[in-house]
Write an enzyme that holds these catalytic residues in place. Structure first.
Site, PDB file in Angstrom:
ATOM      1  N   ARG A 290       4.305  11.597  10.397  1.00  0.00           N
ATOM      2  CA  ARG A 290       4.171  10.329   9.681  1.00  0.00           C
ATOM      3  C   ARG A 290       5.377   9.428   9.877  1.00  0.00           C
ATOM      4  O   ARG A 290       5.378   8.273   9.427  1.00  0.00           O
ATOM      5  CB  ARG A 290       3.992  10.593   8.176  1.00  0.00           C
TER       6      ARG A 290
ATOM      7  N   TYR B 292       5.473   5.726  11.202  1.00  0.00           N
ATOM      8  CA  TYR B 292       5.080   4.698  10.234  1.00  0.00           C
ATOM      9  C   TYR B 292       6.158   4.534   9.162  1.00  0.00           C
ATOM     10  O   TYR B 292       6.672   3.435   8.937  1.00  0.00           O
ATOM     11  CB  TYR B 292       3.747   5.096   9.603  1.00  0.00           C
TER      12      TYR B 292
ATOM     13  N   GLU C 175       9.367   5.618   8.898  1.00  0.00           N
ATOM     14  CA  GLU C 175      10.704   5.176   9.319  1.00  0.00           C
ATOM     15  C   GLU C 175      10.655   3.787   9.942  1.00  0.00           C
ATOM     16  O   GLU C 175      11.605   3.008   9.822  1.00  0.00           O
ATOM     17  CB  GLU C 175      11.335   6.178  10.295  1.00  0.00           C
TER      18      GLU C 175
ATOM     19  N   LYS D   6       8.708   1.383   8.939  1.00  0.00           N
ATOM     20  CA  LYS D   6       8.667   0.453   7.803  1.00  0.00           C
ATOM     21  C   LYS D   6      10.025   0.398   7.092  1.00  0.00           C
ATOM     22  O   LYS D   6      10.431  -0.634   6.588  1.00  0.00           O
ATOM     23  CB  LYS D   6       7.585   0.885   6.814  1.00  0.00           C
TER      24      LYS D   6
ATOM     25  N   SER E 256     -12.440   5.173   1.702  1.00  0.00           N
ATOM     26  CA  SER E 256     -13.506   4.950   2.695  1.00  0.00           C
ATOM     27  C   SER E 256     -14.166   6.277   3.076  1.00  0.00           C
ATOM     28  O   SER E 256     -15.398   6.360   3.187  1.00  0.00           O
ATOM     29  CB  SER E 256     -12.965   4.218   3.927  1.00  0.00           C
ATOM     30  N   ASN E 257     -13.362   7.343   3.235  1.00  0.00           N
ATOM     31  CA  ASN E 257     -13.927   8.670   3.561  1.00  0.00           C
ATOM     32  C   ASN E 257     -14.954   9.105   2.523  1.00  0.00           C
ATOM     33  O   ASN E 257     -16.083   9.461   2.854  1.00  0.00           O
ATOM     34  CB  ASN E 257     -12.820   9.735   3.527  1.00  0.00           C
TER      35      ASN E 257
ATOM     36  N   ARG F 289      -3.290   9.954  -6.536  1.00  0.00           N
ATOM     37  CA  ARG F 289      -2.983   8.663  -5.939  1.00  0.00           C
ATOM     38  C   ARG F 289      -3.370   7.609  -6.972  1.00  0.00           C
ATOM     39  O   ARG F 289      -4.197   7.859  -7.858  1.00  0.00           O
ATOM     40  CB  ARG F 289      -3.810   8.399  -4.673  1.00  0.00           C
TER      41      ARG F 289
ATOM     42  N   PRO G 208       2.079  13.347   0.898  1.00  0.00           N
ATOM     43  CA  PRO G 208       2.688  13.345  -0.431  1.00  0.00           C
ATOM     44  C   PRO G 208       1.710  13.860  -1.480  1.00  0.00           C
ATOM     45  O   PRO G 208       0.529  13.523  -1.456  1.00  0.00           O
ATOM     46  CB  PRO G 208       3.018  11.878  -0.691  1.00  0.00           C
TER      47      PRO G 208
ATOM     48  N   ARG H  43       1.817  10.181  -6.032  1.00  0.00           N
ATOM     49  CA  ARG H  43       2.435   8.884  -5.757  1.00  0.00           C
ATOM     50  C   ARG H  43       1.915   7.908  -6.800  1.00  0.00           C
ATOM     51  O   ARG H  43       0.724   7.818  -7.042  1.00  0.00           O
ATOM     52  CB  ARG H  43       2.003   8.461  -4.346  1.00  0.00           C
TER      53      ARG H  43
HETATM   54  N1  LIG Z   1      -3.980  -0.605   2.889  1.00  0.00           N
HETATM   55  C1  LIG Z   1      -3.011  -0.020   2.223  1.00  0.00           C
HETATM   56  O1  LIG Z   1      -3.278   0.764   1.298  1.00  0.00           O
HETATM   57  C2  LIG Z   1      -1.569  -0.328   2.553  1.00  0.00           C
HETATM   58  C3  LIG Z   1      -0.567   0.331   1.824  1.00  0.00           C
HETATM   59  C4  LIG Z   1       0.756   0.066   2.128  1.00  0.00           C
HETATM   60  C5  LIG Z   1       1.089  -0.863   3.101  1.00  0.00           C
HETATM   61  N2  LIG Z   1       0.105  -1.498   3.784  1.00  0.00           N
HETATM   62  C6  LIG Z   1       0.519  -2.445   4.839  1.00  0.00           C
HETATM   63  O2  LIG Z   1      -0.273  -3.623   4.781  1.00  0.00           O
HETATM   64  C7  LIG Z   1      -0.531  -4.091   6.116  1.00  0.00           C
HETATM   65  C8  LIG Z   1      -2.020  -4.226   6.325  1.00  0.00           C
HETATM   66  O3  LIG Z   1      -2.624  -2.957   6.097  1.00  0.00           O
HETATM   67  P1  LIG Z   1      -4.188  -2.723   6.310  1.00  0.00           P
HETATM   68  O4  LIG Z   1      -4.589  -1.634   5.387  1.00  0.00           O
HETATM   69  O5  LIG Z   1      -4.914  -4.014   6.277  1.00  0.00           O
HETATM   70  O6  LIG Z   1      -4.142  -2.101   7.766  1.00  0.00           O
HETATM   71  P2  LIG Z   1      -5.153  -2.286   8.981  1.00  0.00           P
HETATM   72  O7  LIG Z   1      -4.835  -1.252  10.011  1.00  0.00           O
HETATM   73  O8  LIG Z   1      -6.541  -2.358   8.439  1.00  0.00           O
HETATM   74  O9  LIG Z   1      -4.757  -3.727   9.496  1.00  0.00           O
HETATM   75  C9  LIG Z   1      -3.584  -3.952  10.254  1.00  0.00           C
HETATM   76  C10 LIG Z   1      -3.775  -5.213  11.079  1.00  0.00           C
HETATM   77  O10 LIG Z   1      -2.637  -5.377  11.925  1.00  0.00           O
HETATM   78  C11 LIG Z   1      -3.100  -5.576  13.254  1.00  0.00           C
HETATM   79  N3  LIG Z   1      -2.061  -5.094  14.171  1.00  0.00           N
HETATM   80  C12 LIG Z   1      -1.667  -3.816  14.388  1.00  0.00           C
HETATM   81  N4  LIG Z   1      -0.683  -3.779  15.308  1.00  0.00           N
HETATM   82  C13 LIG Z   1      -0.440  -5.061  15.670  1.00  0.00           C
HETATM   83  C14 LIG Z   1       0.444  -5.685  16.592  1.00  0.00           C
HETATM   84  N5  LIG Z   1       1.327  -4.955  17.320  1.00  0.00           N
HETATM   85  N6  LIG Z   1       0.398  -7.023  16.729  1.00  0.00           N
HETATM   86  C15 LIG Z   1      -0.485  -7.773  16.017  1.00  0.00           C
HETATM   87  N7  LIG Z   1      -1.351  -7.253  15.125  1.00  0.00           N
HETATM   88  C16 LIG Z   1      -1.322  -5.903  14.957  1.00  0.00           C
HETATM   89  C17 LIG Z   1      -4.394  -4.801  13.334  1.00  0.00           C
HETATM   90  O11 LIG Z   1      -5.211  -5.155  14.430  1.00  0.00           O
HETATM   91  C18 LIG Z   1      -5.015  -5.153  11.980  1.00  0.00           C
HETATM   92  O12 LIG Z   1      -5.656  -6.405  11.986  1.00  0.00           O
HETATM   93  C19 LIG Z   1       0.126  -3.095   7.075  1.00  0.00           C
HETATM   94  O13 LIG Z   1       1.381  -3.597   7.458  1.00  0.00           O
HETATM   95  C20 LIG Z   1       0.296  -1.851   6.223  1.00  0.00           C
HETATM   96  O14 LIG Z   1       1.374  -1.082   6.651  1.00  0.00           O
HETATM   97  C21 LIG Z   1      -1.212  -1.246   3.535  1.00  0.00           C
END
Ligand SMILES: NC(=O)c1ccc[n+]([C@@H]2O[C@H](COP(=O)([O-])OP(=O)(O)OC[C@H]3O[C@@H](n4cnc5c(N)ncnc54)[C@H](O)[C@@H]3O)[C@@H](O)[C@H]2O)c1
Length: 288
Positions: free
Chosen positions: A114, A117, A119, A121, A161-162, A183, A246, A249
């Site tokens: 993991r 992702y 590190e 972030k 989703s699962n 969670r 984890p 959380r």
């Molecule tokens: N969904 C959650 O529960 C959650 C929790 C914590 C943090 N986040 C953060 O929120 C953000 C969005 O999450 P999400 O759940 O919508 O994820 P997701 O994977 O559904 O969407 C991520 C988006 O980023 C785009 N992307 C990925 N790599 C890219 C790149 N190199 N250049 C341009 N676009 C790129 C993807 O195509 C997608 O549209 C992410 O940064 C994620 O780390 C989400």
């Protein structure tokens, strides 16, 4: 409004309702490459967020967080734009403090599956704060906890989703671990309200600020609620917990309450209904 995506996990249909707006422009772009445009606000959400997707190409995941942050911060510095960073509760790793406040530094394995992702972030947060200290860039860092809602990718292995897809298909519900790990789940509309409030807050509010729902559910409780709402005959099955998953959380959102006047409004059952309707349409149309 310029929307960038490299479509790694995103799809054009996610923004189909925006495409006819006169000021909306969609552009294929990878944030690991620099971008030269004129903007006055940046929301940096680019990064695959589910383990299945971010572990597919872990080096690219780290690059997306780190090079992506450098490129977007460079753009903010050049244009004077305010910049939002979608950070994550994963910066807390497998937490030894519960619930997690923003002051907690985390318990992250730097070399595990993991880590690309987590590190990535964490390093992005470092970059945001260094651009703020060194260059006066106006930053807004949100640490997002588990979020769900319509529009989720159906096959990305996230727990909501699962469970919903398995229940709709009448398949067994796979629970990893004994089902007692917890969670907290935030409905997407609540989260977006938090983003906007943070972005509109005074410049001295930089974050990091936890955004998530503090109400905890065990995986078994979530599965049972989904089964009831879907009215599914599926059974629960138990599997070993993946590495570094984890066990517990939950956000402490006192800081978001005080500074942004924000807290989630949508209860789990209320948020699951439109989410189930969205997945039911996908399953019915044969997209899953
Ligand atoms: N969904 C959650 O529960 C959650 C929790 C914590 C943090 N986040 C953060 O929120 C953000 C969005 O999450 P999400 O759940 O919508 O994820 P997701 O994977 O559904 O969407 C991520 C988006 O980023 C785009 N992307 C990925 N790599 C890219 C790149 N190199 N250049 C341009 N676009 C790129 C993807 O195509 C997608 O549209 C992410 O940064 C994620 O780390 C989400």
């Amino acid at each position: 409004m310029l929307c960038l995506d490299n479509y790694f996990t995103g799809r054009r249909t996610n923004v189909a309702d925006l495409e006819d707006l006169p000021n909306f422009e969609l552009m294929r772009h990878d944030v690991t490459f620099p971008l030269y445009v004129e903007v006055d606000a940046i929301y940096n959400l680019a990064c695959p967020a589910s383990p299945i997707h971010y572990q597919k190409d872990p080096v690219q995941t780290t690059k997306t967080s780190v090079h992506g942050a450098i490129n977007m911060l460079g753009l903010a510095k050049r244009t004077g734009a305010r910049i939002f960073q979608a950070s994550t509760s994963e910066v807390y790793g497998d937490p030894t403090v519960h619930p997690q406040t923003e002051a907690y530094w985390g318990n992250v394995n730097p070399i595990g599956l993991r880590s690309c992702y987590d590190e990535g972030k964490r390093c992005a947060e470092t970059l945001f704060f260094d651009y703020w200290r060194e260059h006066g860039v106006e930053i807004k860092v949100a640490r997002i906890f588990n979020t769900y809602g319509p529009g989720m990718h159906p096959n990305d292995g996230r727990v909501v989703s699962n469970f919903v897809v398995q229940a709709l298909q009448g398949k067994d519900i796979s629970i990893y671990g004994g089902g007692m790990q917890t969670r907290s789940f935030c409905y997407v509309d609540d989260l977006i309200e938090g983003f906007v409030r943070l972005m509109e807050s005074p410049p001295e509010i930089t974050g990091p600020v936890n955004l998530g729902n503090p109400i905890e559910f065990t995986m078994t409780e979530l599965a049972e609620t989904v089964l009831e709402l879907v009215d599914s005959p599926s059974e629960l099955t138990f599997h070993p917990l993946p590495q570094d998953d984890p066990k517990q959380r939950k956000p402490d959102i006192s800081y978001a309450r005080e500074t942004l006047g924000w807290e989630p409004k949508v209860q789990l059952r209320e948020g699951l209904r439109p989410t189930i309707a969205y997945f039911r349409a996908l399953v019915g149309a044969g997209f899953v």
